[in-house]
Each structure stands twice: as C-alpha cells, then as structure tokens.
Write a protein that holds these residues in place. Structure first.
Motif, PDB file in Angstrom:
ATOM      1  N   ALA A 123       0.966  -1.221   0.027  1.00 34.64           N
ATOM      2  CA  ALA A 123       0.098   0.157  -0.034  1.00 34.64           C
ATOM      3  C   ALA A 123       0.711   1.245   0.020  1.00 34.64           C
ATOM      4  O   ALA A 123       1.720   1.103   0.833  1.00 34.64           O
ATOM      5  N   TYR A 124       0.445   2.216  -1.148  1.00 38.16           N
ATOM      6  CA  TYR A 124       1.338   3.229  -0.901  1.00 38.16           C
ATOM      7  C   TYR A 124       0.689   4.412   0.123  1.00 38.16           C
ATOM      8  O   TYR A 124      -0.495   4.227   0.657  1.00 38.16           O
ATOM      9  N   PRO A 125       1.543   4.822   0.771  1.00 35.49           N
ATOM     10  CA  PRO A 125       1.182   5.958   2.098  1.00 35.49           C
ATOM     11  C   PRO A 125      -0.042   6.794   1.593  1.00 35.49           C
ATOM     12  O   PRO A 125       0.020   7.596   0.425  1.00 35.49           O
TER      13      PRO A 125
ATOM     14  N   PRO B 283      -7.044  10.400  -2.332  1.00 29.22           N
ATOM     15  CA  PRO B 283      -5.673  10.265  -1.608  1.00 29.22           C
ATOM     16  C   PRO B 283      -4.710  10.441  -2.865  1.00 29.22           C
ATOM     17  O   PRO B 283      -4.927  10.379  -4.017  1.00 29.22           O
ATOM     18  N   ARG B 284      -3.389  10.915  -2.496  1.00 29.42           N
ATOM     19  CA  ARG B 284      -2.434  11.119  -3.349  1.00 29.42           C
ATOM     20  C   ARG B 284      -1.926   9.662  -4.149  1.00 29.42           C
ATOM     21  O   ARG B 284      -2.116   8.724  -3.510  1.00 29.42           O
ATOM     22  N   ARG B 285      -1.769   9.823  -5.567  1.00 25.48           N
ATOM     23  CA  ARG B 285      -1.910   8.348  -6.152  1.00 25.48           C
ATOM     24  C   ARG B 285      -0.373   7.889  -6.434  1.00 25.48           C
ATOM     25  O   ARG B 285       0.560   8.975  -6.575  1.00 25.48           O
ATOM     26  N   PRO B 286      -0.087   6.903  -6.220  1.00 23.72           N
ATOM     27  CA  PRO B 286       1.237   6.367  -6.515  1.00 23.72           C
ATOM     28  C   PRO B 286       1.849   6.574  -7.907  1.00 23.72           C
ATOM     29  O   PRO B 286       1.100   6.858  -8.843  1.00 23.72           O
ATOM     30  N   PRO B 287       3.125   6.691  -8.174  1.00 22.26           N
ATOM     31  CA  PRO B 287       3.693   6.819  -9.547  1.00 22.26           C
ATOM     32  C   PRO B 287       3.237   5.674 -10.168  1.00 22.26           C
ATOM     33  O   PRO B 287       3.171   4.483  -9.877  1.00 22.26           O
ATOM     34  N   LYS B 288       3.110   5.897 -11.546  1.00 24.38           N
ATOM     35  CA  LYS B 288       2.484   4.765 -12.417  1.00 24.38           C
ATOM     36  C   LYS B 288       3.641   3.804 -12.759  1.00 24.38           C
ATOM     37  O   LYS B 288       4.920   4.207 -12.907  1.00 24.38           O
ATOM     38  N   PRO B 289       3.366   2.501 -12.817  1.00 18.76           N
ATOM     39  CA  PRO B 289       4.263   1.665 -13.005  1.00 18.76           C
ATOM     40  C   PRO B 289       4.520   1.461 -14.459  1.00 18.76           C
ATOM     41  O   PRO B 289       3.912   2.038 -15.350  1.00 18.76           O
TER      42      PRO B 289
ATOM     43  N   LEU C 129      -3.668  10.976 -21.397  1.00 18.46           N
ATOM     44  CA  LEU C 129      -3.732   9.908 -20.136  1.00 18.46           C
ATOM     45  C   LEU C 129      -2.585   9.546 -19.546  1.00 18.46           C
ATOM     46  O   LEU C 129      -2.582   9.472 -18.402  1.00 18.46           O
ATOM     47  N   GLU C 130      -1.627   9.663 -20.342  1.00 16.38           N
ATOM     48  CA  GLU C 130      -0.206   9.396 -19.690  1.00 16.38           C
ATOM     49  C   GLU C 130       0.216  10.455 -18.717  1.00 16.38           C
ATOM     50  O   GLU C 130       0.757  10.313 -17.698  1.00 16.38           O
ATOM     51  N   ALA C 131      -0.259  11.785 -19.131  1.00 14.65           N
ATOM     52  CA  ALA C 131       0.105  12.888 -18.077  1.00 14.65           C
ATOM     53  C   ALA C 131      -0.937  12.870 -16.836  1.00 14.65           C
ATOM     54  O   ALA C 131      -0.680  13.488 -16.006  1.00 14.65           O
ATOM     55  N   ASP C 132      -2.077  11.900 -17.096  1.00 13.85           N
ATOM     56  CA  ASP C 132      -3.182  12.186 -16.021  1.00 13.85           C
ATOM     57  C   ASP C 132      -2.905  11.176 -14.733  1.00 13.85           C
ATOM     58  O   ASP C 132      -2.781   9.822 -15.081  1.00 13.85           O
ATOM     59  N   PRO C 133      -2.588  11.630 -13.516  1.00 12.13           N
ATOM     60  CA  PRO C 133      -2.188  10.855 -12.551  1.00 12.13           C
ATOM     61  C   PRO C 133      -3.344   9.660 -11.866  1.00 12.13           C
ATOM     62  O   PRO C 133      -3.124   8.813 -11.467  1.00 12.13           O
ATOM     63  N   HIS C 134      -4.605   9.910 -12.466  1.00 19.78           N
ATOM     64  CA  HIS C 134      -5.512   9.103 -12.051  1.00 19.78           C
ATOM     65  C   HIS C 134      -6.002   7.819 -13.027  1.00 19.78           C
ATOM     66  O   HIS C 134      -6.869   7.304 -12.695  1.00 19.78           O
TER      67      HIS C 134
END
Length: 337
Positions: free
Chosen positions: A128-130, A142-148, A207-212
């Motif tokens: 789990a990302y903090p 919640p702040r989303r983790p960096p994309k894989p 979409l690549e630039a969208d963190p969600h």
C-alpha cells in the motif's frame, strides 16, 4: 477437475520447469528436476493433503506450488487442509496457510490464496502506498502512487493453455495498434473514438499525463490483443453517480483483435484485469465500470464474472450501466486457475 495422471501439467507463473506426477491419491511436484513436495491426497468437501516429503531449502515454494496446483485443478474447491510437521513461519505470516486448533493441520483458503500479490505482480510489490489526502479540481482524494512501467501482471490460464499478461501502454510502440483498433467499426460503435493517428497520439499522451488513469495492453502469450484503461474512481467523471470509495478502481475495455473475442477469452482477461487491480492496492474494495446500457453482451460477460448492475444513469454522451464488483465477492467466488 478430477486428479488424472494422464492430464496435462499446469504451468506456474515464471516457473516453467515445474512438473507433476500424479496417481490415485498422490501427487509429486518437481522443480528444475529436483523433488519439491510429495503429498498423499484424501478427497472430500475439504481436500486433505498429507505432506510425505518436503524440500526444506524451498519449503515456502513447495507449499505454495502444492496449493496452486490443487486449487487450480478444481476451481470450485474453496479450501485445502495440509497435514505437515514442517514449520514454515513465512507461510503463516503471508496468509498462504492458516493455523487450526488441530496440531499439524493448516488450511489454505482459496479467497486468501488469490489475494497474495506474488508471483502474479512480478517485480511490483502490491504494498500500500502511504495515504496522503489532496484536493484536485475540487475533489478530495488520496495522492496516487507513481505509475508503473512495463509488465504489471502475468498468470498462466490453464483452461486456455495460454499466458495472460498486462503491460503498460507505450505510446511510440502502441499508437498504430491503438489507432487500428479504435477505427474498427465494431469498436467505434461503443467507444466513439475513431480518428487519425495524431489524434490518438494526443489522446494517449493526455492519459499518460493524468495521475488518475493507467493505460494497459492485454496480451495472450505476449501477443497484444486488447486495450484497457484503469482509473481511480474518486477523481473520475463517474464519482458523482455513486458513493465512490477512496481506492475504488474503474475500467474501460476494448478487445481489438478479432481472433481473441468470445466468452472464454473474456472470462480470462476480465478476471485477470480485476485480479490485478485488487492486488495492486489491498485497500481497493470495489472495481466499477460504466458500459453503454445497450451493450447487453458486455454486461452479460460482466455478470458472469460476478459484477452486478447497480443502476442505469445518464452521462452527457451515453446512457450507462453502473457495474460493480466488490473485493470480497470477487475472491469468494473467483474461478481463477
């Protein structure tokens, strides 16, 4: 499926050299030509597996392999009872095996087994990302983790005899394929995203630039056949239409290759996609989707995978069906093999 010495052995993710010998009431597994585990089997409502020998240097691998093999042979089997004198703390700490009141008897529950992130996620951890809350466009989430990047999921589907995997979309590598798929009249009917190569490059770059949002390519035996979008529902346009949880994930789905259509293929890739999203963050409690309400075939496939239709509602561009699958229901009823 019954135990049958003549049946083909299953493959394990990243364990290409796992072999089995089976007979009436026994199973022996070997990895890389070395004995791994030998079991005496007593079928019943709960299959009892008595450990006759165990490779101590690979004890955790051996127990995991035995559980996988036996659960995969019968997708309706909900639990195994392993009788062993070996102490493998890692198996208990991970949730692979559960202690019982009977000394030397440990349980493996199907619903627990399939929630273990490895080896399905490969190099990803499934941790789990903090949690740190933030506001974006007036939405608190919640702040989303960096994309894989790269491959995020791999599993051998024994019913198809093929590997199902998911990798992240790479624009330069995949844009022509994406363009061809979106301009297929069958796909355009539901996605309404037909356009030029440059339009699709811009679509994917946004979409690549969208963190969600996370764009994925589905593969059978490493051959791309489908495009998926996974998104965090709390920040998405779907959020006003239901009470979205902080870690709910949503999906958009597109099968581009005609040779990979059909209910048996959908059962494989849809369960894999949902499985990945539940493993990616253990706090994800629901996976949602909003297919067009008149897309009865897709809605039927989703019902087959234990989604339920919460309601129909109106987006500006379509009448949609709100399809929901809860974490508990998925793992309690999943028929992953």
């Amino acid at each position: 499926m019954p135990f049958d010495a003549a049946s083909q052995p299953l493959s394990l993710p990243r364990w290409h050299n796992l072999k089995a010998e089976e007979g009436d009431g026994w199973l022996s597994l070997n990895l890389d030509g070395r004995p791994l585990i030998q079991l005496h089997l007593e079928p019943g409502d709960t299959l009892h597996a008595h450990v006759r020998s165990l490779c101590q240097e690979r004890a955790m691998q051996a127990l995991w392999a035995a559980c996988y093999w036996l659960l995969s042979r019968d997708p309706t089997r909900q639990r195994l009872a392993l009788h062993t004198v070996a102490c493998v703390p890692e198996a208990l700490a991970s949730g692979l095996l559960l202690a019982t009141e009977q000394p030397g008897v440990l349980l493996c529950e199907r619903a627990s087994f399939w929630q273990l992130p490895q080896p399905w996620l490969g190099t990803a951890t499934g941790d789990a990302y903090p949690q740190l809350m933030q506001l974006s466009d007036g939405k608190r989430h919640p702040r989303r983790p960096p994309k894989p990047r790269g491959e995020v999921y791999r599993r051998f589907d024994a019913r198809l005899g093929a590997w199902i995997s998911l990798r992240t979309l790479e624009i330069d590598q995949d844009v022509e394929r994406f363009n061809r798929w979106q301009n297929n009249p069958r796909v355009e009917k539901f996605w309404q995203e037909a356009g030029s190569l440059e339009q699709h490059r811009q679509y994917l770059a946004k979409l690549e630039a969208d963190p969600h949002a996370l764009t994925l390519i589905g593969c059978f035996d490493d051959q791309p056949f489908a495009y998926f979008e996974a998104y965090w529902a709390k920040e998405d346009r779907i959020a006003p239409f239901y009470t979205a949880g902080d870690y709910d994930r949503g999906i958009h789905m597109l099968v581009g290759e005609e040779t990979h259509r059909g209910p048996h293929k959908v059962a494989s890739w849809l369960s894999a996609l949902v499985h990945y999203l539940f493993l990616d963050d253990p706090r994800t409690q629901r996976v949602v989707a909003e297919p067009r309400a008149d897309n009865g075939r897709m809605i039927g496939y989703m019902h087959d995978q234990c989604f339920h239709c919460e309601k129909e509602f109106d987006f500006p561009h379509k009448r949609a069906a709100l399809m929901i699958l809860g974490r508990e229901r998925f793992f309690d009823h999943c028929k992953l093999v």
